[in-house]
Design a protein around this motif. Structure first.
Motif, PDB file in Angstrom:
ATOM      1  N   VAL A 390       0.867  -1.166   0.000  1.00  0.00           N
ATOM      2  CA  VAL A 390       0.000   0.000   0.000  1.00  0.00           C
ATOM      3  C   VAL A 390       0.906   1.219   0.000  1.00  0.00           C
ATOM      4  O   VAL A 390       1.685   1.419   0.937  1.00  0.00           O
ATOM      5  N   THR A 391       0.851   2.011  -1.056  1.00  0.00           N
ATOM      6  CA  THR A 391       1.728   3.181  -1.162  1.00  0.00           C
ATOM      7  C   THR A 391       0.907   4.370  -1.636  1.00  0.00           C
ATOM      8  O   THR A 391       0.167   4.275  -2.624  1.00  0.00           O
ATOM      9  N   GLN A 392       1.035   5.464  -0.957  1.00  0.00           N
ATOM     10  CA  GLN A 392       0.217   6.631  -1.234  1.00  0.00           C
ATOM     11  C   GLN A 392       0.779   7.441  -2.397  1.00  0.00           C
ATOM     12  O   GLN A 392       1.778   8.136  -2.256  1.00  0.00           O
ATOM     13  N   ALA A 393       0.132   7.352  -3.528  1.00  0.00           N
ATOM     14  CA  ALA A 393       0.516   8.155  -4.676  1.00  0.00           C
ATOM     15  C   ALA A 393       0.126   9.612  -4.430  1.00  0.00           C
ATOM     16  O   ALA A 393      -0.705   9.912  -3.554  1.00  0.00           O
ATOM     17  N   GLU A 394       0.701  10.510  -5.201  1.00  0.00           N
ATOM     18  CA  GLU A 394       0.378  11.922  -5.046  1.00  0.00           C
ATOM     19  C   GLU A 394      -1.118  12.145  -5.232  1.00  0.00           C
ATOM     20  O   GLU A 394      -1.733  11.595  -6.152  1.00  0.00           O
ATOM     21  N   PHE A 395      -1.704  12.926  -4.357  1.00  0.00           N
ATOM     22  CA  PHE A 395      -3.128  13.269  -4.329  1.00  0.00           C
ATOM     23  C   PHE A 395      -4.031  12.127  -3.867  1.00  0.00           C
ATOM     24  O   PHE A 395      -5.231  12.294  -3.747  1.00  0.00           O
ATOM     25  N   SER A 396      -3.460  10.949  -3.624  1.00  0.00           N
ATOM     26  CA  SER A 396      -4.288   9.790  -3.290  1.00  0.00           C
ATOM     27  C   SER A 396      -4.827   9.876  -1.870  1.00  0.00           C
ATOM     28  O   SER A 396      -4.117  10.245  -0.933  1.00  0.00           O
ATOM     29  N   PHE A 412      -5.491   7.007   3.667  1.00  0.00           N
ATOM     30  CA  PHE A 412      -4.257   7.695   4.027  1.00  0.00           C
ATOM     31  C   PHE A 412      -4.558   8.921   4.885  1.00  0.00           C
ATOM     32  O   PHE A 412      -5.396   9.755   4.537  1.00  0.00           O
ATOM     33  N   LEU A 413      -3.861   9.039   5.987  1.00  0.00           N
ATOM     34  CA  LEU A 413      -4.169  10.071   6.966  1.00  0.00           C
ATOM     35  C   LEU A 413      -3.711  11.463   6.529  1.00  0.00           C
ATOM     36  O   LEU A 413      -4.361  12.459   6.835  1.00  0.00           O
ATOM     37  N   SER A 414      -2.596  11.542   5.807  1.00  0.00           N
ATOM     38  CA  SER A 414      -2.059  12.860   5.466  1.00  0.00           C
ATOM     39  C   SER A 414      -2.873  13.570   4.397  1.00  0.00           C
ATOM     40  O   SER A 414      -2.735  14.766   4.203  1.00  0.00           O
ATOM     41  N   ASN A 415      -3.735  12.837   3.708  1.00  0.00           N
ATOM     42  CA  ASN A 415      -4.544  13.438   2.646  1.00  0.00           C
ATOM     43  C   ASN A 415      -6.029  13.211   2.907  1.00  0.00           C
ATOM     44  O   ASN A 415      -6.826  13.122   1.990  1.00  0.00           O
ATOM     45  N   ASP A 416      -6.359  13.113   4.183  1.00  0.00           N
ATOM     46  CA  ASP A 416      -7.725  12.794   4.589  1.00  0.00           C
ATOM     47  C   ASP A 416      -8.535  14.084   4.705  1.00  0.00           C
ATOM     48  O   ASP A 416      -8.273  14.914   5.576  1.00  0.00           O
ATOM     49  N   PRO A 417      -9.543  14.311   3.839  1.00  0.00           N
ATOM     50  CA  PRO A 417     -10.313  15.562   3.899  1.00  0.00           C
ATOM     51  C   PRO A 417     -11.244  15.644   5.111  1.00  0.00           C
ATOM     52  O   PRO A 417     -11.649  16.723   5.510  1.00  0.00           O
ATOM     53  N   LYS A 418     -11.578  14.480   5.683  1.00  0.00           N
ATOM     54  CA  LYS A 418     -12.478  14.457   6.844  1.00  0.00           C
ATOM     55  C   LYS A 418     -11.854  13.571   7.921  1.00  0.00           C
ATOM     56  O   LYS A 418     -12.279  12.432   8.133  1.00  0.00           O
ATOM     57  N   PRO A 419     -10.833  14.074   8.597  1.00  0.00           N
ATOM     58  CA  PRO A 419     -10.077  13.215   9.518  1.00  0.00           C
ATOM     59  C   PRO A 419     -10.902  12.668  10.670  1.00  0.00           C
ATOM     60  O   PRO A 419     -10.534  11.662  11.261  1.00  0.00           O
TER      61      PRO A 419
END
Length: 537
Positions: A390-396, A412-419
């Motif tokens: 599992v690897t977070q691509a850009e914007f993913s 993915f937590l760093s790109n989560d719009p509703k944490p």
């Protein structure tokens, strides 16, 4: 030593190798201590370090093994495996590590020449005198290691380093031209190189005394250069094996760049994927050929992995970037999707300062630690399709994985719009700072052991599991929405580590630390046991 898919220790046990290679001039200096410190911080079990021909044989027939002894002692004291890298006649195609008596006598130890007849910075593989001296010094080192390394610290040996010629696609010296005009060796007649312009190397009914151009078309010069280097290396390997029985490896200056032309984009004659079949036939003494992959882009990294991960050549990456997000993601992809049996980063000393990881090294070190923590399972499940990256691509924001029994959603937590949307504890109670990695690029390895058992290691990502309906299920929606299908129907969720091949539970999660979303925290391995004994009736 037997060789199956993995490099093995002296007990015959497979070893998943993770480690670092020191910088080119660090062997024999205090920098090796920094290398060892870096290997520990990266969670590795291996150090790769060069052995210099010019130090081993400072004068003709005068040998000094103090460098080799020092490297073996340092690795053994640190509890690490060692792969000595023989920097002999060719280091990235150059002859800078040859002894002075070699450099001072070009009329005896000849340089290769380009098409215009001008010498280049590479020793000619056609020069018998050079081969004999290189081979003799190498054999002396192997003889020393056979006697000195009784504990199995040395797990393999690398022969030369990114072998090949620079600034010419082959040697055009008088001796080389004579060999080039001879018929191609019979055991290469049926080798077909991709994009050579020759679909069939030896058409039936034709004279089989073909030239290099007849058989290999536009790649004739590189094919000839590869064959000659492979012949040279095979003699080196045979001399080594007579003294020391370990696997012999080669690293490769890969062709995955620009127009992929020899001498323009990489040293010519090395075991790149285009000519690997020639190398496999001509140098059978080499156990495997490992690509040096310095490509941060996932697209390019995958292309390199595909080219070198072959049924007859398990993927071992002896050099890759020691830092950066790209390296951190690609390391996991290589292990999960291309079955890598070992990965090492280059430039160990550049990753630390004051005994701590530098910020730019932290991402790659985290991924290397993930590999090390799951090594027993990577060995067990390689090639089964049960290892997932599992690897977070850009914007993913998420990634989906489907196994035989479960749907797995990774968020993915760093790109989560509703944490706050996802329930579950993000706090890593076992971490000294009592926090979690929410800002790093998310990544994780998932290993599916079957029967609802999974192991996870990573950071910056949370998971939910949903039991898939049976094939004959006629009301799948009802069952997918049932509470029995979700991960709340777990048997146990544990954090722990492997002691050898044995799982050791350190901490049992439940309640807030387990419900709804399973968060993977940096530095921990999670064992998830889901309940598969579900009865829908």
């Amino acid at each position: 030593m037997a060789f199956n898919d993995f490099l093995q220790n002296r007990k015959g046990e497979p070893v998943f190798l993770t480690g670092l290679q020191c910088h080119n001039s660090s062997s024999g200096t205090e920098m090796i201590d920094r290398t060892i410190s870096a290997v520990r911080l990266y969670g590795g079990n291996l150090i790769e370090a060069p052995v210099y021909w010019c130090d081993i044989e400072p004068e003709k027939d005068v040998y000094d093994m103090s460098l080799v002894r020092s490297l073996a002692d340092k690795a053994k004291e640190a509890g690490l495996y060692l792969i000595p890298l023989w920097f002999g006649a060719s280091k990235n195609g150059l002859f800078t590590y040859a002894p002075e008596y070699i450099k001072r006598n070009p009329e005896v130890y000849r340089l290769a020449r380009n098409f215009a007849g001008i010498p280049v910075e590479s020793l000619s593989p056609h020069c018998r005198a050079t081969l004999e001296r290189d081979k003799k010094a190498f054999a002396r080192v192997m003889e020393f290691l056979a006697e000195y390394d009784k504990d199995g610290t040395v797990i393999a040996v690398q022969v030369e380093n990114e072998v090949g010629l620079v600034h010419t696609d082959r040697d055009y010296s008088e001796e080389a031209e004579y060999e080039y005009r001879q018929p191609v060796p019979e055991n290469l007649w049926n080798v077909v190189l991709e994009d050579s312009g020759r679909e069939v190397s030896c058409p039936a009914g034709q004279n089989r005394r073909h030239s290099w151009a007849d058989i290999f078309g536009r790649h004739a010069n590189e094919a000839f250069c590869a064959w000659k280097h492979a012949s040279y290396i095979q003699e080196m390997t045979e001399a080594g094996k007579e003294k020391f029985q370990v696997p012999y490896l080669m690293n490769v200056s890969i062709e995955i760049n620009e127009c992929e032309a020899p001498a323009l984009c990489y040293v010519s004659g090395g075991p790149v994927s285009r000519v690997m079949d020639i190398w496999k036939i001509t140098a059978p003494g080499i156990t495997l050929f490992g690509p040096d992959i310095y490509l941060p882009a996932e697209r390019d990294y995958r292309k390199a992995c595909r080219a070198y991960a072959r049924p007859d050549n398990p993927l071992f990456i002896p050099e890759t970037l020691n830092g950066g997000v790209g390296a951190a993601m690609n390391i996991l992809i290589a292990a999960a999707e291309y079955g890598a049996i070992g990965i090492c980063c280059f430039g160990a000393e550049s990753g630390i300062a004051g005994g701590k990881l530098l910020p730019e090294a932290r991402e790659a070190a985290m991924s290397m630690n993930i590999l090390s923590s799951l090594a027993p399972l990577l060995i067990k499940y390689r090639g089964t399709g049960r290892v997932h990256a599992v690897t977070q691509a850009e914007f993913s924001q998420w990634q989906y994985i489907k196994t035989e029994e479960y749907h797995i959603a990774a968020r993915f937590l760093s790109n989560d719009p509703k944490p706050q949307h996802y329930f579950g504890s993000r706090i890593n109670l076992n971490a000294p700072e009592n926090g979690s990695c929410m800002t790093c690029r998310g990544r994780c390895l998932i290993i599916d052991c079957g029967q609802g058992e999974f192991y996870l290691a990573g950071a910056g990502v949370c998971f939910s599991f949903l039991r898939r309906p049976e094939i004959e299920d006629r009301i799948p929606y009802a069952h997918l929405t049932s509470c029995l299908s979700g991960q709340l129907n777990f048997l146990s969720i544990e954090e722990g580590h492997f002691d050898g091949n044995t799982w050791v539970c350190e901490y049992k999660r439940n309640g807030d630390e387990a419900n709804y979303q399973l968060y993977v925290h940096e530095g921990s391995v999670i064992r998830v046991r889901l309940n598969t004994d579900i009865k829908w009736e």
